[in-house]
Design a protein around this motif. Structure first.
Motif, PDB file in Angstrom:
ATOM      1  N   GLU A  40       0.723  -1.293   0.045  1.00  8.70           N
ATOM      2  CA  GLU A  40      -0.058   0.193   0.069  1.00  8.70           C
ATOM      3  C   GLU A  40       0.982   1.168  -0.062  1.00  8.70           C
ATOM      4  N   PHE A  41       1.984   1.129   0.802  1.00  2.65           N
ATOM      5  CA  PHE A  41       2.752   2.562   0.943  1.00  2.65           C
ATOM      6  C   PHE A  41       3.482   2.750  -0.259  1.00  2.65           C
ATOM      7  N   MET A  42       4.082   1.511  -0.733  1.00  2.74           N
ATOM      8  CA  MET A  42       5.049   1.689  -2.066  1.00  2.74           C
ATOM      9  C   MET A  42       4.233   2.128  -3.187  1.00  2.74           C
ATOM     10  N   SER A  43       2.838   1.673  -3.348  1.00  5.32           N
ATOM     11  CA  SER A  43       1.830   2.265  -4.219  1.00  5.32           C
ATOM     12  C   SER A  43       1.562   3.916  -4.174  1.00  5.32           C
ATOM     13  N   LEU A  44       1.639   4.314  -3.037  1.00  2.00           N
ATOM     14  CA  LEU A  44       1.625   5.773  -2.979  1.00  2.00           C
ATOM     15  C   LEU A  44       2.979   6.388  -3.405  1.00  2.00           C
ATOM     16  N   ARG A  45       4.013   6.091  -2.643  1.00  2.00           N
ATOM     17  CA  ARG A  45       5.344   6.408  -2.861  1.00  2.00           C
ATOM     18  C   ARG A  45       5.635   6.455  -4.321  1.00  2.00           C
ATOM     19  N   ASP A  46       5.278   5.466  -5.205  1.00  3.73           N
ATOM     20  CA  ASP A  46       5.567   5.065  -6.472  1.00  3.73           C
ATOM     21  C   ASP A  46       4.899   6.067  -7.492  1.00  3.73           C
ATOM     22  N   HIS A  47       3.767   6.387  -6.979  1.00  3.96           N
ATOM     23  CA  HIS A  47       2.509   7.441  -7.946  1.00  3.96           C
ATOM     24  C   HIS A  47       2.416   8.705  -7.424  1.00  3.96           C
ATOM     25  N   ASN A  48       2.782   8.967  -6.233  1.00  7.10           N
ATOM     26  CA  ASN A  48       2.422  10.216  -5.840  1.00  7.10           C
ATOM     27  C   ASN A  48       3.631  11.471  -5.662  1.00  7.10           C
ATOM     28  N   PRO A  49       3.596  12.434  -6.480  1.00  7.23           N
ATOM     29  CA  PRO A  49       4.472  13.619  -6.511  1.00  7.23           C
ATOM     30  C   PRO A  49       4.850  14.075  -5.227  1.00  7.23           C
ATOM     31  N   VAL A  50       4.382  13.804  -4.080  1.00  9.91           N
ATOM     32  CA  VAL A  50       4.664  14.468  -2.781  1.00  9.91           C
ATOM     33  C   VAL A  50       5.953  13.743  -2.367  1.00  9.91           C
ATOM     34  N   PHE A  51       6.259  12.752  -2.946  1.00 11.19           N
ATOM     35  CA  PHE A  51       7.430  11.778  -2.331  1.00 11.19           C
ATOM     36  C   PHE A  51       8.511  12.226  -3.445  1.00 11.19           C
ATOM     37  N   GLU A  52       8.394  13.114  -4.323  1.00 16.55           N
ATOM     38  CA  GLU A  52       9.499  13.112  -5.157  1.00 16.55           C
ATOM     39  C   GLU A  52      10.891  13.567  -4.379  1.00 16.55           C
ATOM     40  N   HIS A  53      10.712  14.656  -3.402  1.00 16.37           N
ATOM     41  CA  HIS A  53      11.841  15.121  -2.847  1.00 16.37           C
ATOM     42  C   HIS A  53      12.618  13.984  -1.872  1.00 16.37           C
ATOM     43  N   SER A  54      11.485  13.489  -1.329  1.00 26.86           N
ATOM     44  CA  SER A  54      12.019  12.102  -0.422  1.00 26.86           C
ATOM     45  C   SER A  54      13.181  11.228  -1.238  1.00 26.86           C
ATOM     46  N   LYS A  55      12.441  10.918  -2.355  1.00 20.85           N
ATOM     47  CA  LYS A  55      13.197  10.102  -3.081  1.00 20.85           C
ATOM     48  C   LYS A  55      14.562  10.657  -3.721  1.00 20.85           C
ATOM     49  N   ALA A  56      14.447  11.801  -3.920  1.00 20.15           N
ATOM     50  CA  ALA A  56      15.550  12.504  -4.520  1.00 20.15           C
ATOM     51  C   ALA A  56      16.805  12.699  -3.590  1.00 20.15           C
ATOM     52  N   ILE A  57      16.338  12.683  -2.318  1.00 17.33           N
ATOM     53  CA  ILE A  57      17.502  12.768  -1.057  1.00 17.33           C
ATOM     54  C   ILE A  57      17.727  11.404  -0.525  1.00 17.33           C
ATOM     55  N   GLY A  58      17.157  10.299  -0.885  1.00 15.43           N
ATOM     56  CA  GLY A  58      17.585   9.080  -0.480  1.00 15.43           C
ATOM     57  C   GLY A  58      16.735   8.778   0.659  1.00 15.43           C
ATOM     58  N   ASP A  59      15.606   9.531   0.980  1.00 13.92           N
ATOM     59  CA  ASP A  59      14.666   9.132   2.099  1.00 13.92           C
ATOM     60  C   ASP A  59      13.511   8.233   1.836  1.00 13.92           C
ATOM     61  N   ILE A  60      13.008   7.699   2.754  1.00 13.35           N
ATOM     62  CA  ILE A  60      11.818   6.514   2.495  1.00 13.35           C
ATOM     63  C   ILE A  60      10.697   7.386   2.246  1.00 13.35           C
ATOM     64  N   GLY A  61      10.405   8.561   3.210  1.00 13.65           N
ATOM     65  CA  GLY A  61       8.961   9.139   3.037  1.00 13.65           C
ATOM     66  C   GLY A  61       8.009   9.034   4.110  1.00 13.65           C
ATOM     67  N   ILE A  62       8.610   8.303   5.228  1.00 16.65           N
ATOM     68  CA  ILE A  62       7.799   8.140   6.321  1.00 16.65           C
ATOM     69  C   ILE A  62       8.504   8.925   7.533  1.00 16.65           C
ATOM     70  N   PRO A  63       7.508   9.504   8.346  1.00 13.65           N
ATOM     71  CA  PRO A  63       5.858   9.069   8.327  1.00 13.65           C
ATOM     72  C   PRO A  63       5.153   9.506   7.181  1.00 13.65           C
ATOM     73  N   CYS A  64       4.281   9.121   6.704  1.00 10.97           N
ATOM     74  CA  CYS A  64       3.429   9.722   5.734  1.00 10.97           C
ATOM     75  C   CYS A  64       1.901   9.648   6.096  1.00 10.97           C
ATOM     76  N   PHE A  65       1.424  10.511   5.986  1.00  6.03           N
ATOM     77  CA  PHE A  65      -0.141  10.980   6.283  1.00  6.03           C
ATOM     78  C   PHE A  65      -1.074  10.978   5.010  1.00  6.03           C
ATOM     79  N   VAL A  66      -1.912  10.167   5.325  1.00  8.28           N
ATOM     80  CA  VAL A  66      -3.103   9.977   4.129  1.00  8.28           C
ATOM     81  C   VAL A  66      -4.464  10.484   4.846  1.00  8.28           C
ATOM     82  N   LEU A  67      -4.944  11.813   4.414  1.00  9.57           N
ATOM     83  CA  LEU A  67      -6.231  12.292   5.020  1.00  9.57           C
ATOM     84  C   LEU A  67      -7.438  11.574   4.498  1.00  9.57           C
ATOM     85  N   GLU A  68      -8.557  11.665   5.202  1.00  9.13           N
ATOM     86  CA  GLU A  68      -9.820  11.154   4.945  1.00  9.13           C
ATOM     87  C   GLU A  68     -10.203  11.143   3.337  1.00  9.13           C
TER      88      GLU A  68
END
Length: 102
Positions: A40-68
């Motif tokens: 579930e998380f990897m699908s979010l990370r792979d397809h959501n642009p909010v993670f681009e910076h995290s991926k660029a600097i070698g971070d995982i991107g957690i904690p990640c918050f998904v609003l209602e």
């Protein structure tokens, strides 16, 4: 309910988890406990642009918050929480590839 994707071995996640303990508005999802949660998380990370910076600097991107409404954010302030400010000691290892953060 706001979903929080993280891991118990992530000190930043632990800091957030302590803030929401017992608060029914939040659901903590430890991506390290079940491959379904990791997927579930990897699908979010792979397809959501909010993670681009995290991926660029070698971070995982957690904690990640998904609003209602489905909005994804990496900023605890967006859900009324406080981000670790670097002053309090954190327990546990860092969870980025370079060992500096999450």
């Amino acid at each position: 309910m706001i979903k929080i994707y993280g891991m118990k071995t992530c000190p930043y996640c632990e800091y957030v988890d302590r803030q929401v303990e017992g608060d029914s508005r939040f659901k903590i999802i430890d991506i390290g406990t079940d491959v379904r949660f990791m997927h579930e998380f990897m699908s979010l990370r792979d397809h959501n642009p909010v993670f681009e910076h995290s991926k660029a600097i070698g971070d995982i991107g957690i904690p990640c918050f998904v609003l209602e409404d489905g909005t994804v954010t990496l900023d605890p302030a967006d859900v009324g929480l406080v981000e670790w400010d670097g002053k309090q000691p954190l327990d546990g290892p860092a969870c980025s590839i370079d060992g500096k953060g999450c």
